[in-house]
Write an enzyme that holds these catalytic residues in place. Structure first.
Site, PDB file in Angstrom:
ATOM      1  N   HIS A  77       0.842  -1.201   0.000  1.00 60.17           N
ATOM      2  CA  HIS A  77       0.000   0.000   0.000  1.00 60.17           C
ATOM      3  C   HIS A  77       0.876   1.250   0.000  1.00 60.17           C
ATOM      4  CE1 HIS A  77      -3.613  -2.454   0.774  1.00 60.17           C
ATOM      5  NE2 HIS A  77      -2.782  -3.182   1.498  1.00 60.17           N
ATOM      6  N   TYR A 137       4.863  -5.280  10.742  1.00 61.26           N
ATOM      7  CA  TYR A 137       4.680  -3.832  10.626  1.00 61.26           C
ATOM      8  C   TYR A 137       5.846  -3.091  11.278  1.00 61.26           C
ATOM      9  CZ  TYR A 137      -0.163  -3.888   8.901  1.00 61.26           C
ATOM     10  OH  TYR A 137      -1.290  -4.046   8.145  1.00 61.26           O
TER      11      TYR A 137
END
Length: 299
Positions: free
Chosen positions: A6, A276
């Site tokens: 993304h 992450y």
């Protein structure tokens, strides 16, 4: 300096207002406060920060809400209604199967086909990608949390839920011809235009698990007849470029939750925190380019 997934996105900001149903289900401060400020990011799927908005099958919404107690709630949501892998091992295999072949720069179709044939959840996801209509706007897209969480009420009662952000803007399908004719930043430009006319709203809807619903498998959707409640409204008021915006240096780790919300035992949800964190650490050590080199310019 860009996110690994993304990579192309837009910073947004606004606020969240709760409903009585939210306060009844969870003691999280955001359901008690009259309004909670939020920062977020709207993005498209893919690893290129120069991707074409209208050609991206997946659209995403990430949020950070900070209650009056200073505790944050971070969310990462996508336009697909379920995940394409049932386990961390399957997702790793999928990532390897879809990695670009150095000789062609594209995934090997035979390798991808072999993976899909061996995994029913990947087949369900592929069927969704083929058949689901494409929305014409970030603002008319529904975003799903995918994973299950436990909402804990003030009296200690706990319920397993999944949540979605459902747009108040009416859905309008984008045709293949419209997608082909759209500009490279169509979704970003269209959202900015809407926000210039006024705030955009989504209802936060939670689906309550029933006996037999598996909270630990994000690849299996719960039946449509499950009880649903609107627990609040998310309002977007402003947008800004991600290069200089407040969302640039945020890690939208969906395991960061406030008291009143607890994680399920979904192994993919648990794995996202470490992934992450490493991605964020790598990104912070790099310098993002403001424009692609000529060889990478979109055509």
């Amino acid at each position: 300096g860009f996110r690994r997934a993304h990579a192309k996105g837009l910073c947004v900001s606004g606020h969240f207002t709760p409903t009585a149903d939210g306060a009844a289900l969870s003691r999280a401060r955001v359901f008690a406060d009259a309004s909670t400020p939020l920062l977020g990011r709207m993005s498209i799927g893919g690893g290129s920060p120069y991707g074409l908005d209208a050609q991206a099958r997946v659209r995403s919404m990430a949020l950070v809400l900070e209650g009056s107690d200073g505790v944050q709630w971070r969310m990462a949501m996508n336009s697909f209604p379920f995940f394409g892998a049932a386990s961390v091992e399957t997702f790793l295999a999928q990532t390897r199967a879809s990695a670009p072949d150095p000789a062609t720069g594209k995934p090997d179709p035979q390798r991808v086909a072999a993976f899909t044939a061996a995994h029913p959840e990947a087949q369900r996801f592929a069927a969704w990608a083929r058949a689901a209509p494409w929305s014409d706007s970030f603002a008319s897209t529904a975003y799903n949390g995918i994973h299950a969480y436990r909402f804990i009420a003030a009296d200690g009662q706990a319920r397993m839920v999944r949540w979605s952000m459902r747009p108040q803007a009416p859905f309008v399908e984008m045709t293949p011809d419209q997608r082909a004719a759209a500009g490279p930043d169509h979704l970003q430009d269209e959202l900015r235009s809407r926000l210039a006319q006024g705030p955009q709203r989504w209802d936060m809807v939670v689906t309550l698990a029933a006996p037999g619903d598996d909270p630990d498998d994000p690849s299996t959707p719960w039946p449509d007849d499950r009880e649903q409640r609107v627990v609040g409204t998310m309002v977007l008021e402003r947008a800004e470029d991600q290069a200089t915006g407040a969302c640039r240096d945020l890690n939208f780790d969906p395991t960061v939750v406030p008291p009143g919300v607890a994680l399920s035992d979904d192994p993919i949800l648990a794995a996202r925190a470490a992934v992450y964190a490493q991605s964020f650490d790598r990104r912070e050590r790099e310098l993002a380019r403001g424009a692609p080199p000529a060889a990478e310019a979109p055509r």
